[in-house]
Write a protein that holds these residues in place. Structure first.
Motif, PDB file in Angstrom:
ATOM      1  N   GLY A 138       0.817  -1.211   0.000  1.00  0.00           N
ATOM      2  CA  GLY A 138       0.000   0.000   0.000  1.00  0.00           C
ATOM      3  C   GLY A 138       0.850   1.261   0.000  1.00  0.00           C
ATOM      4  O   GLY A 138       0.539   2.244  -0.685  1.00  0.00           O
ATOM      5  N   LYS A 139       1.939   1.227   0.751  1.00  0.00           N
ATOM      6  CA  LYS A 139       2.844   2.379   0.784  1.00  0.00           C
ATOM      7  C   LYS A 139       3.506   2.590  -0.578  1.00  0.00           C
ATOM      8  O   LYS A 139       3.577   3.731  -1.078  1.00  0.00           O
ATOM      9  N   LEU A 140       3.985   1.527  -1.198  1.00  0.00           N
ATOM     10  CA  LEU A 140       4.629   1.637  -2.504  1.00  0.00           C
ATOM     11  C   LEU A 140       3.640   2.097  -3.574  1.00  0.00           C
ATOM     12  O   LEU A 140       3.998   2.840  -4.489  1.00  0.00           O
ATOM     13  N   ARG A 141       2.398   1.653  -3.478  1.00  0.00           N
ATOM     14  CA  ARG A 141       1.392   2.076  -4.453  1.00  0.00           C
ATOM     15  C   ARG A 141       1.146   3.580  -4.364  1.00  0.00           C
ATOM     16  O   ARG A 141       1.101   4.283  -5.380  1.00  0.00           O
ATOM     17  N   ASN A 142       1.007   4.081  -3.158  1.00  0.00           N
ATOM     18  CA  ASN A 142       0.784   5.525  -2.988  1.00  0.00           C
ATOM     19  C   ASN A 142       2.024   6.338  -3.352  1.00  0.00           C
ATOM     20  O   ASN A 142       1.908   7.460  -3.846  1.00  0.00           O
ATOM     21  N   TYR A 195       0.477  -2.633 -10.133  1.00  0.00           N
ATOM     22  CA  TYR A 195       1.139  -3.854  -9.666  1.00  0.00           C
ATOM     23  C   TYR A 195       1.055  -3.977  -8.145  1.00  0.00           C
ATOM     24  O   TYR A 195       0.702  -5.039  -7.611  1.00  0.00           O
ATOM     25  N   TYR A 196       1.364  -2.888  -7.451  1.00  0.00           N
ATOM     26  CA  TYR A 196       1.306  -2.935  -5.990  1.00  0.00           C
ATOM     27  C   TYR A 196      -0.131  -3.044  -5.484  1.00  0.00           C
ATOM     28  O   TYR A 196      -0.375  -3.618  -4.418  1.00  0.00           O
ATOM     29  N   ALA A 197      -1.091  -2.489  -6.240  1.00  0.00           N
ATOM     30  CA  ALA A 197      -2.492  -2.648  -5.852  1.00  0.00           C
ATOM     31  C   ALA A 197      -2.915  -4.106  -5.940  1.00  0.00           C
ATOM     32  O   ALA A 197      -3.672  -4.608  -5.095  1.00  0.00           O
ATOM     33  N   THR A 198      -2.406  -4.822  -6.952  1.00  0.00           N
ATOM     34  CA  THR A 198      -2.698  -6.248  -7.060  1.00  0.00           C
ATOM     35  C   THR A 198      -2.085  -7.022  -5.894  1.00  0.00           C
ATOM     36  O   THR A 198      -2.730  -7.902  -5.295  1.00  0.00           O
ATOM     37  N   ALA A 199      -0.840  -6.698  -5.563  1.00  0.00           N
ATOM     38  CA  ALA A 199      -0.192  -7.366  -4.436  1.00  0.00           C
ATOM     39  C   ALA A 199      -0.903  -7.057  -3.131  1.00  0.00           C
ATOM     40  O   ALA A 199      -1.052  -7.936  -2.259  1.00  0.00           O
ATOM     41  N   GLU A 200      -1.372  -5.821  -2.984  1.00  0.00           N
ATOM     42  CA  GLU A 200      -2.096  -5.453  -1.762  1.00  0.00           C
ATOM     43  C   GLU A 200      -3.423  -6.193  -1.669  1.00  0.00           C
ATOM     44  O   GLU A 200      -3.816  -6.651  -0.590  1.00  0.00           O
ATOM     45  N   ALA A 201      -4.128  -6.308  -2.798  1.00  0.00           N
ATOM     46  CA  ALA A 201      -5.394  -7.046  -2.788  1.00  0.00           C
ATOM     47  C   ALA A 201      -5.168  -8.528  -2.485  1.00  0.00           C
ATOM     48  O   ALA A 201      -5.970  -9.164  -1.791  1.00  0.00           O
ATOM     49  N   ARG A 202      -4.069  -9.088  -2.999  1.00  0.00           N
ATOM     50  CA  ARG A 202      -3.777 -10.494  -2.718  1.00  0.00           C
ATOM     51  C   ARG A 202      -3.435 -10.700  -1.236  1.00  0.00           C
ATOM     52  O   ARG A 202      -3.751 -11.758  -0.663  1.00  0.00           O
ATOM     53  N   SER A 203      -2.807  -9.718  -0.615  1.00  0.00           N
ATOM     54  CA  SER A 203      -2.454  -9.849   0.809  1.00  0.00           C
ATOM     55  C   SER A 203      -3.688  -9.923   1.696  1.00  0.00           C
ATOM     56  O   SER A 203      -3.623 -10.441   2.818  1.00  0.00           O
ATOM     57  N   ALA A 204      -4.828  -9.370   1.206  1.00  0.00           N
ATOM     58  CA  ALA A 204      -6.051  -9.412   2.016  1.00  0.00           C
ATOM     59  C   ALA A 204      -6.589 -10.826   2.168  1.00  0.00           C
ATOM     60  O   ALA A 204      -7.452 -11.073   3.018  1.00  0.00           O
ATOM     61  N   LEU A 205      -6.107 -11.773   1.352  1.00  0.00           N
ATOM     62  CA  LEU A 205      -6.548 -13.160   1.485  1.00  0.00           C
ATOM     63  C   LEU A 205      -5.906 -13.862   2.672  1.00  0.00           C
ATOM     64  O   LEU A 205      -6.378 -14.917   3.094  1.00  0.00           O
ATOM     65  N   TYR A 206      -4.826 -13.307   3.205  1.00  0.00           N
ATOM     66  CA  TYR A 206      -4.069 -13.948   4.279  1.00  0.00           C
ATOM     67  C   TYR A 206      -4.396 -13.295   5.616  1.00  0.00           C
ATOM     68  O   TYR A 206      -4.914 -12.168   5.673  1.00  0.00           O
ATOM     69  N   PRO A 207      -4.104 -13.977   6.711  1.00  0.00           N
ATOM     70  CA  PRO A 207      -4.442 -13.426   8.034  1.00  0.00           C
ATOM     71  C   PRO A 207      -3.588 -12.215   8.402  1.00  0.00           C
ATOM     72  O   PRO A 207      -2.495 -12.018   7.864  1.00  0.00           O
TER      73      PRO A 207
END
Length: 361
Positions: free
Chosen positions: A41-45, A191-203
């Motif tokens: 999220g930081k890298l995306r912003n 790219y970072y938004a995709t990685a951030e969205a994927r991280s929401a699948l994990y605890p």
């Protein structure tokens, strides 16, 4: 996160002496970013921030290119105004001469009328060019945030541009363009938004703790107060929102692919603009010698037809045609020189400008 939440109060039961209680806790919470949700999220912003910096550079480059084009436009209009004014003087002398020939019986009234009409047409062009010069000066003053005034400038021929231009431009030079860099940062953000969205699948794992000073120990009141310490851990695993989170990942991937296509198209457009500017500059330079020869030939044609008309072996229509052709060729010659200068400015703009952007740290 850190939180300071002091609390205090006084209580009394059945008119007894009031009892003071207080609590001075400092709470700290720390999320362990195991799956890089916060980092992405930081890298995306940050990419979005750099994208806005490139937009400022694009505006700056556009301002410089527009200012240069307006300046060269003024130089071109000055040259055209001088040519038209000189042609109008020649036409004025020709009208006087044809009138004298009419009085001597060597020309007709139709010849006088045709020459007068041509003279008035050139005079109208002179007035229109003067108006265009004034309007262009006002536009340049407005662009520079100045009140309208006379712009000091040189001649069109005094302008000097690089003698040799690259036939081909390396792709690396296109990376300086603000729109290319903006598209690149947009792709990074996706790219970072995709990685951030994927991280929401994990605890998510969060550690928190409280330290402070209090005199309220449950049902007891202790004076003086004692130190209060507590610690806790939290594990949050999405269950019922798993489907929505997976859908967000698919959306983010689609947006990343869209950003990739936009970046590729921006590169292609940049290459086309550079190639068009190079071709226009080279064509204008190759045409300059041809225009010189054309103007020289038409000058000789005008002189010859005027001499022939004076000796009665040709008509005034041939003289009119020769003069009009000369004026048109002279104006086109000036316009070709302006096209050469303008294409160099366009090339400057197409390569991202000449000012260095601030290096992002």
């Amino acid at each position: 996160s850190f939180t300071l939440a002091p609390q205090g109060g006084v209580s009394s039961f059945d008119n007894s002496k009031g009892t003071w209680t207080y609590n001075l806790p400092v709470t700290a919470s720390w999320e362990i970013d195991i799956f890089s949700r916060l980092r992405n999220g930081k890298l995306r912003n940050k990419a979005l921030y750099y994208q806005s910096i490139e937009y400022r550079q694009a505006v700056r480059t556009q301002l410089i290119a527009t200012t240069a084009n307006l300046y060269f436009t003024l130089c071109m209009l000055d040259e055209q105004y001088a040519i038209a004014n000189e042609t109008a003087s020649a036409w004025r002398e020709a009208v006087d001469a044809i009138r004298a020939m009419k009085d001597a019986g060597m020309a007709t009234e139709a010849a006088v009328a045709q020459n007068e009409a041509a003279y008035y047409s050139v005079e109208t062009s002179v007035k229109q060019l003067a108006q265009s010069i004034s309007e262009t000066e006002n536009s340049l003053c407005s662009l520079l945030a100045q009140t309208p005034h006379k712009i000091e400038r040189g001649s069109l021929e005094s302008q000097r541009m690089p003698a040799d231009l690259l036939i081909g431009v390396p792709v690396q030079l296109l990376s300086r363009r603000p729109d290319v860099r903006r598209a690149e940062y947009s792709l990074m953000s996706a790219y970072y938004a995709t990685a951030e969205a994927r991280s929401a699948l994990y605890p998510q794992i969060t550690l928190s703790g409280t330290a402070g000073w209090t005199n309220s120990a449950g049902s007891q009141i202790i004076n003086p107060g004692k130190l209060l310490l507590s610690a806790a851990g939290q594990l949050l695993q999405p269950i019922f929102q798993a489907g929505a989170n997976r859908a967000r990942v698919k959306i983010a991937k689609a947006q990343q692919q869209e950003a990739m296509l936009a970046y590729e198209q921006t590169i292609l457009n940049a290459g086309q603009e550079v190639n068009d500017a190079l071709t226009a500059c080279q064509t204008a330079r190759e045409s300059a010698a041809l225009y010189d020869q054309q103007v020289a030939s038409l000058r000789r044609a005008v002189e010859s037809t005027e001499l022939l008309m004076q000796h009665g072996s040709t008509t005034y229509l041939e003289v009119l045609t020769a003069r009009q052709s000369l004026l048109s060729a002279q104006l086109q010659q000036v316009a070709n020189r302006f096209t050469e200068l303008q294409s160099v400015v366009t090339l400057y703009h197409a390569l991202g400008g000449g000012r260095e952007t601030e290096t992002a740290q």
